[in-house]
Write a protein that holds these residues in place. Structure first.
Motif, PDB file in Angstrom:
ATOM      1  N   THR A  12     -44.386 -78.007 -23.049  1.00  0.00           N
ATOM      2  CA  THR A  12     -45.045 -78.373 -24.264  1.00  0.00           C
ATOM      3  C   THR A  12     -45.700 -76.870 -24.714  1.00  0.00           C
ATOM      4  O   THR A  12     -45.686 -75.874 -24.293  1.00  0.00           O
ATOM      5  CB  THR A  12     -46.297 -79.305 -23.955  1.00  0.00           C
ATOM      6  OG1 THR A  12     -47.293 -78.551 -23.212  1.00  0.00           O
ATOM      7  CG2 THR A  12     -45.806 -80.587 -23.288  1.00  0.00           C
ATOM      8  N   MET A  13     -45.864 -77.203 -26.287  1.00  0.00           N
ATOM      9  CA  MET A  13     -46.868 -75.975 -26.594  1.00  0.00           C
ATOM     10  C   MET A  13     -47.867 -75.634 -26.311  1.00  0.00           C
ATOM     11  O   MET A  13     -48.285 -74.526 -26.102  1.00  0.00           O
ATOM     12  CB  MET A  13     -46.715 -75.956 -28.345  1.00  0.00           C
ATOM     13  CG  MET A  13     -45.372 -75.883 -29.061  1.00  0.00           C
ATOM     14  SD  MET A  13     -44.626 -74.271 -28.633  1.00  0.00           S
ATOM     15  CE  MET A  13     -45.708 -73.160 -29.330  1.00  0.00           C
ATOM     16  N   ALA A  14     -48.721 -76.562 -25.807  1.00  0.00           N
ATOM     17  CA  ALA A  14     -49.889 -76.074 -24.984  1.00  0.00           C
ATOM     18  C   ALA A  14     -49.752 -75.523 -23.833  1.00  0.00           C
ATOM     19  O   ALA A  14     -50.502 -74.620 -23.388  1.00  0.00           O
ATOM     20  CB  ALA A  14     -50.686 -77.574 -24.622  1.00  0.00           C
ATOM     21  N   ASP A  15     -48.580 -75.691 -23.308  1.00  0.00           N
ATOM     22  CA  ASP A  15     -48.107 -74.724 -21.783  1.00  0.00           C
ATOM     23  C   ASP A  15     -48.029 -73.541 -22.207  1.00  0.00           C
ATOM     24  O   ASP A  15     -48.266 -72.455 -21.585  1.00  0.00           O
ATOM     25  CB  ASP A  15     -47.258 -75.370 -21.108  1.00  0.00           C
ATOM     26  CG  ASP A  15     -47.083 -76.717 -20.528  1.00  0.00           C
ATOM     27  OD1 ASP A  15     -48.492 -77.133 -20.121  1.00  0.00           O
ATOM     28  OD2 ASP A  15     -46.267 -77.508 -20.313  1.00  0.00           O
ATOM     29  N   VAL A  16     -47.362 -73.274 -23.362  1.00  0.00           N
ATOM     30  CA  VAL A  16     -46.901 -71.926 -23.883  1.00  0.00           C
ATOM     31  C   VAL A  16     -48.139 -71.151 -24.461  1.00  0.00           C
ATOM     32  O   VAL A  16     -48.227 -69.993 -23.940  1.00  0.00           O
ATOM     33  CB  VAL A  16     -45.800 -72.140 -25.047  1.00  0.00           C
ATOM     34  CG1 VAL A  16     -45.677 -70.813 -25.697  1.00  0.00           C
ATOM     35  CG2 VAL A  16     -44.586 -72.728 -24.490  1.00  0.00           C
ATOM     36  N   ARG A  17     -49.045 -71.724 -25.017  1.00  0.00           N
ATOM     37  CA  ARG A  17     -50.153 -71.288 -25.560  1.00  0.00           C
ATOM     38  C   ARG A  17     -51.034 -70.856 -24.345  1.00  0.00           C
ATOM     39  O   ARG A  17     -51.598 -69.852 -24.571  1.00  0.00           O
ATOM     40  CB  ARG A  17     -50.930 -71.967 -26.524  1.00  0.00           C
ATOM     41  CG  ARG A  17     -50.299 -72.296 -27.546  1.00  0.00           C
ATOM     42  CD  ARG A  17     -50.761 -72.915 -28.792  1.00  0.00           C
ATOM     43  NE  ARG A  17     -49.836 -73.149 -30.069  1.00  0.00           N
ATOM     44  CZ  ARG A  17     -49.707 -74.296 -30.724  1.00  0.00           C
ATOM     45  NH1 ARG A  17     -50.190 -75.556 -30.139  1.00  0.00           N
ATOM     46  NH2 ARG A  17     -48.817 -74.137 -31.790  1.00  0.00           N
ATOM     47  N   ALA A  18     -51.318 -71.800 -23.394  1.00  0.00           N
ATOM     48  CA  ALA A  18     -51.837 -71.318 -22.350  1.00  0.00           C
ATOM     49  C   ALA A  18     -51.420 -70.098 -21.483  1.00  0.00           C
ATOM     50  O   ALA A  18     -52.201 -69.117 -21.209  1.00  0.00           O
ATOM     51  CB  ALA A  18     -52.059 -72.423 -21.278  1.00  0.00           C
ATOM     52  N   GLY A  19     -50.285 -69.960 -21.518  1.00  0.00           N
ATOM     53  CA  GLY A  19     -49.457 -68.817 -20.769  1.00  0.00           C
ATOM     54  C   GLY A  19     -49.761 -67.771 -21.660  1.00  0.00           C
ATOM     55  O   GLY A  19     -49.968 -66.540 -20.887  1.00  0.00           O
ATOM     56  N   VAL A  20     -49.677 -67.921 -22.995  1.00  0.00           N
ATOM     57  CA  VAL A  20     -49.887 -66.599 -23.745  1.00  0.00           C
ATOM     58  C   VAL A  20     -51.204 -66.090 -23.634  1.00  0.00           C
ATOM     59  O   VAL A  20     -51.525 -65.048 -23.782  1.00  0.00           O
ATOM     60  CB  VAL A  20     -49.633 -67.090 -25.288  1.00  0.00           C
ATOM     61  CG1 VAL A  20     -50.026 -65.644 -26.175  1.00  0.00           C
ATOM     62  CG2 VAL A  20     -47.812 -67.273 -25.308  1.00  0.00           C
ATOM     63  N   ASP A  21     -52.049 -67.188 -23.584  1.00  0.00           N
ATOM     64  CA  ASP A  21     -53.709 -66.801 -23.514  1.00  0.00           C
ATOM     65  C   ASP A  21     -53.885 -66.243 -22.351  1.00  0.00           C
ATOM     66  O   ASP A  21     -54.618 -65.061 -22.226  1.00  0.00           O
ATOM     67  CB  ASP A  21     -54.398 -68.040 -23.647  1.00  0.00           C
ATOM     68  CG  ASP A  21     -54.361 -68.539 -25.043  1.00  0.00           C
ATOM     69  OD1 ASP A  21     -54.009 -67.936 -26.121  1.00  0.00           O
ATOM     70  OD2 ASP A  21     -54.991 -69.495 -25.287  1.00  0.00           O
ATOM     71  N   GLN A  22     -53.310 -66.605 -21.228  1.00  0.00           N
ATOM     72  CA  GLN A  22     -53.657 -65.881 -19.951  1.00  0.00           C
ATOM     73  C   GLN A  22     -52.937 -64.445 -19.805  1.00  0.00           C
ATOM     74  O   GLN A  22     -53.352 -63.471 -19.333  1.00  0.00           O
ATOM     75  CB  GLN A  22     -52.749 -66.643 -18.508  1.00  0.00           C
ATOM     76  CG  GLN A  22     -53.038 -66.213 -17.374  1.00  0.00           C
ATOM     77  CD  GLN A  22     -52.450 -66.826 -16.353  1.00  0.00           C
ATOM     78  OE1 GLN A  22     -52.342 -68.025 -16.117  1.00  0.00           O
ATOM     79  NE2 GLN A  22     -51.918 -66.368 -15.141  1.00  0.00           N
ATOM     80  N   VAL A  23     -51.684 -64.266 -20.420  1.00  0.00           N
ATOM     81  CA  VAL A  23     -51.204 -62.864 -20.351  1.00  0.00           C
ATOM     82  C   VAL A  23     -51.986 -61.991 -21.360  1.00  0.00           C
ATOM     83  O   VAL A  23     -52.073 -60.774 -20.811  1.00  0.00           O
ATOM     84  CB  VAL A  23     -49.866 -63.065 -20.996  1.00  0.00           C
ATOM     85  CG1 VAL A  23     -49.177 -61.454 -21.398  1.00  0.00           C
ATOM     86  CG2 VAL A  23     -48.658 -63.658 -19.935  1.00  0.00           C
TER      87      VAL A  23
END
Length: 104
Positions: A12-23
């Motif tokens: 999901t885009m929520a998964d993508v955004r969480a990953g980007v935020d972590q990076v």
């Protein structure tokens, strides 16, 4: 804090955004360390004119471009990102150089 999913695990885009935020958080931590080296350089360099070192800048950009190519990324894109990073690092180091001398 929960670790974000790896890119290939995102559904999901929520998964993508969480990953980007972590990076982004990880990158900030690395930049804090990198700018710490600028603090050290400002302390060590005795001549303010040496804060800007075009030969070293070119070396850093070439190193990044080679690393990007090996990693399968566009060297020109990473070179552009690092050019801005190096310019901001030089500006930061110049300010720190002045601050160190003002305290002496």
């Amino acid at each position: 804090m929960t670790r974000a999913k790896l890119p290939h695990q995102c559904e999901t885009m929520a998964d993508v955004r969480a990953g980007v935020d972590q990076v982004d958080r990880e990158l900030v931590a690395l930049l804090v360390r990198r700018f710490g080296y600028m603090d050290a350089a400002a302390r060590i360099k005795t001549d303010r004119a040496t804060v800007r070192d075009e030969a070293r800048k070119a070396e850093v950009l070439d190193n990044v471009a080679r690393a990007a190519e090996v990693a399968g990324l566009e060297p020109a894109r990473l070179r552009a990102v690092w050019n801005e990073l190096v310019e901001q690092s030089i500006a930061y180091e110049a300010v720190q150089w002045d601050r160190v001398r003002a305290r002496d």
